[in-house]
Design an enzyme around this catalytic site. Structure first.
Site, PDB file in Angstrom:
ATOM      1  N   ILE A  10      40.521  81.784  19.942  1.00 35.24           N
ATOM      2  CA  ILE A  10      39.271  82.040  19.201  1.00 35.24           C
ATOM      3  C   ILE A  10      39.318  83.376  18.472  1.00 35.24           C
ATOM      4  O   ILE A  10      38.707  83.533  17.402  1.00 35.24           O
ATOM      5  CB  ILE A  10      38.028  81.923  20.119  1.00 35.24           C
ATOM      6  CG1 ILE A  10      36.774  81.739  19.290  1.00 35.24           C
ATOM      7  CG2 ILE A  10      37.896  83.110  21.049  1.00 35.24           C
ATOM      8  CD1 ILE A  10      36.737  80.499  18.451  1.00 35.24           C
TER       9      ILE A  10
ATOM     10  N   SER B  29      45.455  93.293  24.461  1.00 33.60           N
ATOM     11  CA  SER B  29      45.913  91.956  24.825  1.00 33.60           C
ATOM     12  C   SER B  29      47.293  92.123  25.443  1.00 33.60           C
ATOM     13  O   SER B  29      48.080  92.941  24.970  1.00 33.60           O
ATOM     14  CB  SER B  29      45.972  91.087  23.562  1.00 33.60           C
ATOM     15  OG  SER B  29      45.742  89.733  23.848  1.00 33.60           O
ATOM     16  N   ARG B  30      47.562  91.358  26.494  1.00 32.89           N
ATOM     17  CA  ARG B  30      48.826  91.562  27.210  1.00 32.89           C
ATOM     18  C   ARG B  30      50.026  91.141  26.385  1.00 32.89           C
ATOM     19  O   ARG B  30      51.096  91.727  26.471  1.00 32.89           O
ATOM     20  CB  ARG B  30      48.818  90.759  28.522  1.00 32.89           C
ATOM     21  CG  ARG B  30      47.740  91.169  29.492  1.00 32.89           C
ATOM     22  CD  ARG B  30      47.508  90.100  30.523  1.00 32.89           C
ATOM     23  NE  ARG B  30      47.256  88.786  29.911  1.00 32.89           N
ATOM     24  CZ  ARG B  30      47.092  87.665  30.577  1.00 32.89           C
ATOM     25  NH1 ARG B  30      47.138  87.677  31.893  1.00 32.89           N
ATOM     26  NH2 ARG B  30      46.871  86.530  29.944  1.00 32.89           N
TER      27      ARG B  30
ATOM     28  N   LYS C 200      31.107  83.388  24.541  1.00 28.66           N
ATOM     29  CA  LYS C 200      30.406  82.479  25.430  1.00 28.66           C
ATOM     30  C   LYS C 200      31.411  81.797  26.358  1.00 28.66           C
ATOM     31  O   LYS C 200      32.548  81.632  25.952  1.00 28.66           O
ATOM     32  CB  LYS C 200      29.595  81.444  24.648  1.00 28.66           C
ATOM     33  CG  LYS C 200      30.343  80.646  23.583  1.00 28.66           C
ATOM     34  CD  LYS C 200      31.391  79.626  23.796  1.00 28.66           C
ATOM     35  CE  LYS C 200      31.546  78.733  24.933  1.00 28.66           C
ATOM     36  NZ  LYS C 200      32.653  77.720  24.713  1.00 28.66           N
TER      37      LYS C 200
ATOM     38  N   ASP D 246      32.673  74.116  29.228  1.00 27.19           N
ATOM     39  CA  ASP D 246      33.091  75.106  28.224  1.00 27.19           C
ATOM     40  C   ASP D 246      32.600  74.672  26.838  1.00 27.19           C
ATOM     41  O   ASP D 246      31.926  75.445  26.159  1.00 27.19           O
ATOM     42  CB  ASP D 246      34.609  75.327  28.255  1.00 27.19           C
ATOM     43  CG  ASP D 246      35.042  76.318  27.194  1.00 27.19           C
ATOM     44  OD1 ASP D 246      34.852  77.524  27.397  1.00 27.19           O
ATOM     45  OD2 ASP D 246      35.532  75.876  26.132  1.00 27.19           O
TER      46      ASP D 246
HETATM   47  P1  NAP Z   1      42.691  81.653  25.120  1.00 24.29           P
HETATM   48  O1  NAP Z   1      43.313  81.607  23.778  1.00 24.29           O
HETATM   49  O2  NAP Z   1      43.289  80.834  26.198  1.00 24.29           O
HETATM   50  O3  NAP Z   1      42.565  83.130  25.694  1.00 24.29           O
HETATM   51  C1  NAP Z   1      42.294  84.267  24.937  1.00 24.29           C
HETATM   52  C2  NAP Z   1      43.240  85.377  25.341  1.00 24.29           C
HETATM   53  O4  NAP Z   1      42.738  86.032  26.502  1.00 24.29           O
HETATM   54  C3  NAP Z   1      44.625  84.932  25.749  1.00 24.29           C
HETATM   55  O5  NAP Z   1      45.442  84.672  24.634  1.00 24.29           O
HETATM   56  C4  NAP Z   1      45.117  86.081  26.587  1.00 24.29           C
HETATM   57  O6  NAP Z   1      45.767  87.029  25.752  1.00 24.29           O
HETATM   58  C5  NAP Z   1      43.837  86.724  27.127  1.00 24.29           C
HETATM   59  N1  NAP Z   1      43.736  86.609  28.576  1.00 24.29           N
HETATM   60  C6  NAP Z   1      43.497  87.630  29.428  1.00 24.29           C
HETATM   61  N2  NAP Z   1      43.486  87.220  30.692  1.00 24.29           N
HETATM   62  C7  NAP Z   1      43.728  85.905  30.660  1.00 24.29           C
HETATM   63  C8  NAP Z   1      43.844  84.923  31.672  1.00 24.29           C
HETATM   64  N3  NAP Z   1      43.686  85.216  32.969  1.00 24.29           N
HETATM   65  N4  NAP Z   1      44.101  83.667  31.294  1.00 24.29           N
HETATM   66  C9  NAP Z   1      44.243  83.349  29.990  1.00 24.29           C
HETATM   67  N5  NAP Z   1      44.137  84.267  28.992  1.00 24.29           N
HETATM   68  C10 NAP Z   1      43.879  85.517  29.327  1.00 24.29           C
HETATM   69  O7  NAP Z   1      41.156  81.247  25.051  1.00 24.29           O
HETATM   70  P2  NAP Z   1      40.200  80.988  23.805  1.00 24.29           P
HETATM   71  O8  NAP Z   1      40.227  79.564  23.466  1.00 24.29           O
HETATM   72  O9  NAP Z   1      40.461  81.993  22.759  1.00 24.29           O
HETATM   73  O10 NAP Z   1      38.788  81.241  24.512  1.00 24.29           O
HETATM   74  C11 NAP Z   1      38.359  82.531  24.883  1.00 24.29           C
HETATM   75  C12 NAP Z   1      36.851  82.507  24.999  1.00 24.29           C
HETATM   76  O11 NAP Z   1      36.314  82.104  23.735  1.00 24.29           O
HETATM   77  C13 NAP Z   1      36.327  81.489  26.034  1.00 24.29           C
HETATM   78  O12 NAP Z   1      35.200  82.015  26.686  1.00 24.29           O
HETATM   79  C14 NAP Z   1      35.915  80.291  25.187  1.00 24.29           C
HETATM   80  O13 NAP Z   1      34.864  79.545  25.768  1.00 24.29           O
HETATM   81  C15 NAP Z   1      35.448  80.981  23.912  1.00 24.29           C
HETATM   82  N6  NAP Z   1      35.534  80.124  22.729  1.00 24.29           N
HETATM   83  C16 NAP Z   1      36.670  79.388  22.470  1.00 24.29           C
HETATM   84  C17 NAP Z   1      36.688  78.524  21.375  1.00 24.29           C
HETATM   85  C18 NAP Z   1      37.913  77.708  21.037  1.00 24.29           C
HETATM   86  O14 NAP Z   1      37.829  76.858  20.124  1.00 24.29           O
HETATM   87  N7  NAP Z   1      39.054  77.906  21.670  1.00 24.29           N
HETATM   88  C19 NAP Z   1      35.580  78.418  20.556  1.00 24.29           C
HETATM   89  C20 NAP Z   1      34.484  79.236  20.799  1.00 24.29           C
HETATM   90  C21 NAP Z   1      34.475  80.062  21.893  1.00 24.29           C
HETATM   91  P3  NAP Z   1      46.975  87.902  26.357  1.00 24.29           P
HETATM   92  O15 NAP Z   1      47.859  86.973  27.112  1.00 24.29           O
HETATM   93  O16 NAP Z   1      47.618  88.505  25.145  1.00 24.29           O
HETATM   94  O17 NAP Z   1      46.308  88.912  27.245  1.00 24.29           O
END
Ligand code: NAP
Length: 307
Positions: free
Chosen positions: A13, A35-36, A89, A167
């Protein structure tokens, strides 16, 4: 002048929405990231928020785009450092941790903004206004998508605090709580848990409306084909469909409102306004319904889920 902002959690996101919205908007400048495993060109990169806060006391605003179950510690640390904080969120893994953050933000005199991006979809305000003068008989939420397509390999959604199908489902609830003219409470929930996972893959909900409307929701994460992100509403003044995740409102088959996706532009504009006004915005009603579904819900085990 744009305020310096740091973005934490450079994942799906962050890249799809946060970074483009920050660059295109007038309010913030992406000064650093934490970010890690990832970096963004043009912004100073840190591997964690502690290092960032220690090195960059010139950055007053932090936006957290990490998964919810790891967000609290960073949010608290940023607030304690005197930064304004914006939360993706859902705002956390539990209601109590978000209440704690509200207290810290108040004591530090900084802004805390719990975002609900779907509320900024193009037709949501029109739906809220259209419903104001009408008697609502029935609301039927159909929020169905293919998790393998929309969240490929994101195992955190299946871990405790990851919410599973809630989610995306919480986006529907954030729209419902924005457009519905009264407070609702959950009366029934059926939750389907894959036998090898800790969060549900499907849910059916029913709510009590003191005004008498029948309000139900169906969430499904194994839906194939095009997603359904629709809210069907029957009223004394016609049948409305708030579709495409809130981007389009039809009444009796005719389009009333529609627009392009500017949800994250809306979020960052609102964050800027809240900071300027010295205010916070943390509405926990969508998350309260999810928490109620976990406490009240009947659990059924279904087939194991694998990517
Ligand atoms: P994601 O890509 O899986 O995670 C975001 C980043 O968080 C990861 O790339 C990772 O970066 C970091 N991170 C730190 N600790 C982590 C852990 N324990 N497990 C996984 N990642 C970790 O997730 P996302 O889809 O962007 O979603 C993040 C948030 O945005 C959620 O709350 C989701 O509900 C919300 N959201 C997502 C979307 C969508 O379409 N995906 C839409 C709207 C809102 P590093 O490894 O570099 O630290």
């Amino acid at each position: 002048m744009a305020m310096k902002l740091a973005l934490v959690g450079i994942g799906k996101i962050a890249r799809d929405q946060h970074i483009p919205a920050i660059s295109a908007g007038p309010d913030f400048e992406l000064a650093a990231t934490a970010s890690r495993n990832a970096q963004v060109s043009g912004a100073e990169a840190f591997t964690d928020l502690d290092r960032l806060l220690n090195a960059r006391s010139d950055i007053p605003a932090i936006s957290l785009a990490t998964p919810p179950h790891v967000r609290y510690a960073d949010a608290r640390r940023a607030l304690e450092a005197g930064c304004h904080v914006m939360l993706e969120k859902p705002p956390g893994a539990t209601l109590s941790e978000v209440h704690d953050l509200i207290g810290v933000a108040e004591s530090k005199g900084v802004t805390l903004f719990a975002t609900w991006h779907s509320r900024h979809a193009a037709a949501v305000a029109a739906a809220r206004d259209w419903l104001k003068d009408r008697t609502i008989h029935k609301v039927d939420i159909q929020w169905k998508e293919d998790v393998r397509h929309w969240h490929p390999g994101q195992d955190w959604v299946w871990t405790p605090g990851g919410l599973g199908v809630f989610d995306p489902g919480i986006n529907a609830l954030s729209v419902l709580t924005e457009i519905f003219p009264r407070a609702l409470h959950l009366t029934r929930a059926e939750l389907q848990f894959p036998s090898n996972r800790d969060t549900p893959v499907a849910a059916t909900l029913a709510f009590h409306d003191p005004g008498g409307a029948e309000v139900t929701a169906e969430f499904d994460w194994l839906h194939s084909g095009p997603p359904a992100w629709d809210i069907h509403i029957a009223t004394d003044g016609g049948r409305a469909v708030l579709g495409q995740g809130g981007a389009r409102l039809d009444v009796d088959g005719a389009e009333i409102a529609a627009g392009a996706n500017a949800e994250y532009a809306g979020l960052y504009a609102r964050f800027g306004q809240l900071i300027a006004a010295g205010a916070s915005d943390v509405d926990l009603s969508p998350m309260r319904h999810v928490a109620d579904a976990f406490t009240l819900g009947r659990r059924t085990n279904v087939a194991p889920f694998d990517w």
